[in-house]
Design a protein around this motif. Sequence first.
Motif, mmCIF file in Angstrom:
data_model
loop_
_atom_site.group_PDB
_atom_site.id
_atom_site.type_symbol
_atom_site.label_atom_id
_atom_site.label_comp_id
_atom_site.label_asym_id
_atom_site.label_seq_id
_atom_site.Cartn_x
_atom_site.Cartn_y
_atom_site.Cartn_z
ATOM 1 N N GLY A 84 0.832 -1.204 0.000
ATOM 2 C CA GLY A 84 0.000 0.000 0.000
ATOM 3 C C GLY A 84 0.862 1.248 0.000
ATOM 4 O O GLY A 84 1.894 1.286 0.685
ATOM 5 N N HIS A 85 0.446 2.233 -0.761
ATOM 6 C CA HIS A 85 1.244 3.473 -0.746
ATOM 7 C C HIS A 85 0.826 4.345 0.430
ATOM 8 O O HIS A 85 -0.355 4.420 0.790
ATOM 9 N N THR A 86 1.817 4.983 1.022
ATOM 10 C CA THR A 86 1.588 5.795 2.227
ATOM 11 C C THR A 86 1.461 7.276 1.904
ATOM 12 O O THR A 86 1.053 8.058 2.760
ATOM 13 N N ALA A 114 -9.378 7.031 1.855
ATOM 14 C CA ALA A 114 -9.738 6.069 0.807
ATOM 15 C C ALA A 114 -8.540 5.740 -0.085
ATOM 16 O O ALA A 114 -8.355 4.594 -0.488
ATOM 17 N N ASP A 115 -7.734 6.742 -0.380
ATOM 18 C CA ASP A 115 -6.607 6.557 -1.322
ATOM 19 C C ASP A 115 -5.302 6.840 -0.599
ATOM 20 O O ASP A 115 -4.809 7.958 -0.642
ATOM 21 N N MET A 116 -4.662 5.821 0.054
ATOM 22 C CA MET A 116 -5.246 4.517 0.259
ATOM 23 C C MET A 116 -4.883 3.978 1.636
ATOM 24 O O MET A 116 -4.575 2.809 1.789
ATOM 25 N N LYS A 117 -4.971 4.849 2.629
ATOM 26 C CA LYS A 117 -4.645 4.393 3.979
ATOM 27 C C LYS A 117 -5.675 3.365 4.465
ATOM 28 O O LYS A 117 -5.334 2.447 5.213
ATOM 29 N N ASP A 148 5.512 7.489 -2.590
ATOM 30 C CA ASP A 148 5.547 8.125 -3.927
ATOM 31 C C ASP A 148 4.679 7.492 -5.013
ATOM 32 O O ASP A 148 4.923 7.735 -6.193
ATOM 33 N N GLU A 149 3.650 6.733 -4.649
ATOM 34 C CA GLU A 149 2.826 6.165 -5.718
ATOM 35 C C GLU A 149 2.102 7.243 -6.503
ATOM 36 O O GLU A 149 1.840 7.093 -7.692
ATOM 37 N N GLU A 150 1.790 8.356 -5.822
ATOM 38 C CA GLU A 150 1.007 9.409 -6.480
ATOM 39 C C GLU A 150 1.831 10.225 -7.476
ATOM 40 O O GLU A 150 1.293 11.087 -8.168
ATOM 41 N N PHE A 151 3.142 9.975 -7.532
ATOM 42 C CA PHE A 151 3.953 10.723 -8.497
ATOM 43 C C PHE A 151 4.705 9.770 -9.431
ATOM 44 O O PHE A 151 4.237 9.498 -10.521
ATOM 45 N N GLY A 171 -3.586 -2.672 -1.987
ATOM 46 C CA GLY A 171 -4.866 -2.333 -1.355
ATOM 47 C C GLY A 171 -5.541 -1.061 -1.818
ATOM 48 O O GLY A 171 -6.231 -0.399 -1.046
ATOM 49 N N GLU A 172 -5.372 -0.717 -3.091
ATOM 50 C CA GLU A 172 -6.039 0.488 -3.617
ATOM 51 C C GLU A 172 -7.562 0.299 -3.561
ATOM 52 O O GLU A 172 -8.048 -0.839 -3.631
ATOM 53 N N PRO A 173 -8.311 1.378 -3.463
ATOM 54 C CA PRO A 173 -9.769 1.231 -3.385
ATOM 55 C C PRO A 173 -10.361 0.694 -4.690
ATOM 56 O O PRO A 173 -10.180 1.297 -5.743
HETATM 57 ZN ZN LIG Z 1 -3.793 5.330 -4.596
#
Ligand SMILES: [Zn+2]
Length: 387
Positions: A84-86, A114-117, A148-151, A171-173
Motif C-alpha cells: 500500500g502506498h503511504t 480512501a486513497d489509500m490508507k 511516492d505512488e502518487e507521483f 490495497g487500492e480502493p
Molecule cells: Zn492510490
Amino acid sequence: MITLSTGIDEARLVKLLKDLVKIDSVNPSLVPGAAGEAEIAEYLREWMNARGMKATVTEIEPGRVNAVGVLKGSGGGKSLMLNGHTDTVGVDYMTIDPFDPKVEGNKLYGRGSADMKGGLVASMAAVDAIIEQGIELRGDIVIAGVCDEEFASIGTEHLMKDMRVDAAIVGEPTDSNIQVAHKGFAWIDVVTHGFAAHGSAYKIGIDAIAKMGHVLIGLEALQSILEEDQHQLVGPGSVHASIISGGQELSTYPDKCKLEVERRLIPGENREDIEIEMQNLLKSLSEDDPKFKADYEITFYRGPMEISPEEEICRLLQEESVKNGVEPRFVGGSGWMDTQIIYDKGIPAVAYGPSGKGYHGAVEWVDLDTVYHAAAVQAEVIKRFCA
Ligand SMILES: [Zn+2]
C-alpha cells in the motif's frame, strides 16, 4: 450485504486508520515542501516490530521512505505481499480538516482515508488478526508501505529491485472488486521542423506549427482506430494532445513546434507498438508532403497489466469475499497502478480494497464496512495462500 468479519478487531482497525490519517504524508513531488513519508514509515515500522514482524525503513530519496515488514513463516509455503502506498495528494483545496479523521456513520473522513490508507489498514488488520490468533503459516507475509505512488512510484520501483514473493495484493480502493487489469501510458514528444524566415518570405519559410496541424489530425484519426479495439475490462486505448508550443515572433516563420502527447495503452499493447505507431504516422505524413519533417521521443512509459482471474490469488479473494457476504467482480482500471511494477517481475498482482469517495478531491472518505470486509477477506486469503 456484509455479514461478518471474522477475527478483525474493528475498534483497533479504526484507531489504526485514524492514526495514519492524522500523519501528514503529502507527496512532496506533487506539493513542494510537503511532509513526505518519513513519519508514517516510522509509525509502520514500530507497529510491525511491536507485533513480532521484522520491519525496516529504507530512505530512497531524502524524506522518501518505504517501511517493509516480514512475518516469517516456518518455511516451505508461498509468500504473499500486501502493498500500500503511504503518500497522499495535496490538501490545499480540501473543505474538511485533512488530518483530523472524523467518523460519521460508516464513513471515516480525511485525506488518504480512501486513497489509500484505508486499504493499507485493511491489510495490516488482516495480518494483526493472523498474529493474534496465533496461526502458524509456512509462507512469509510481507507488508510494504511504499512512498511516492502518487507521483513516480519510486517506492514500489525500489522495493521490487530485490523483493520476490509468490503473489501480491495492492490495497487500492476497488469497491471490494478484484482488479486484474489496468491500462498503461506513454508520454511522447513530437517535434516538427520548419525553416525560419522573414514573415514575407513565403517561398523560403516553412511553418513548423502548420506542419504540426497534420500530426494533430493524424492523432484524431488514430483515436478513431483505437476505439475499434475494445478490451473487455478496460475499454479501448486512447491518444490525446496535452501541450503544444512553438514560434518566436509574429513576423517569423516558426522553425520548430513541439507537441506533448499522451497515449493510454490497453493490455496486449507495449512500448514497441507505440514506437511503430508513431513511426508510421510521421512516415505517412512525410510521404504526402516532402516539406514535412518531424521526429518523436517517448519520454515516459508505464506498461499495462493483466492477469487471469484463474490465478490462485484471484480465486482465493473471490471465494473468501463470497463467504463474507460480497460477490466481487473481476474488473479493469483505466488508471495506472503500482500493481504493474510487481506484475512486471512475473508476480501475480491484483488491486483489491475498500470503497470511498473524493480521491484527490475536496471531501475524502472511506466506507469502514468495506475496510472491515477487505481485512476479513485478506485474513482468510493469507491463511490459505501462505498455509
Ligand atoms: Zn492510490
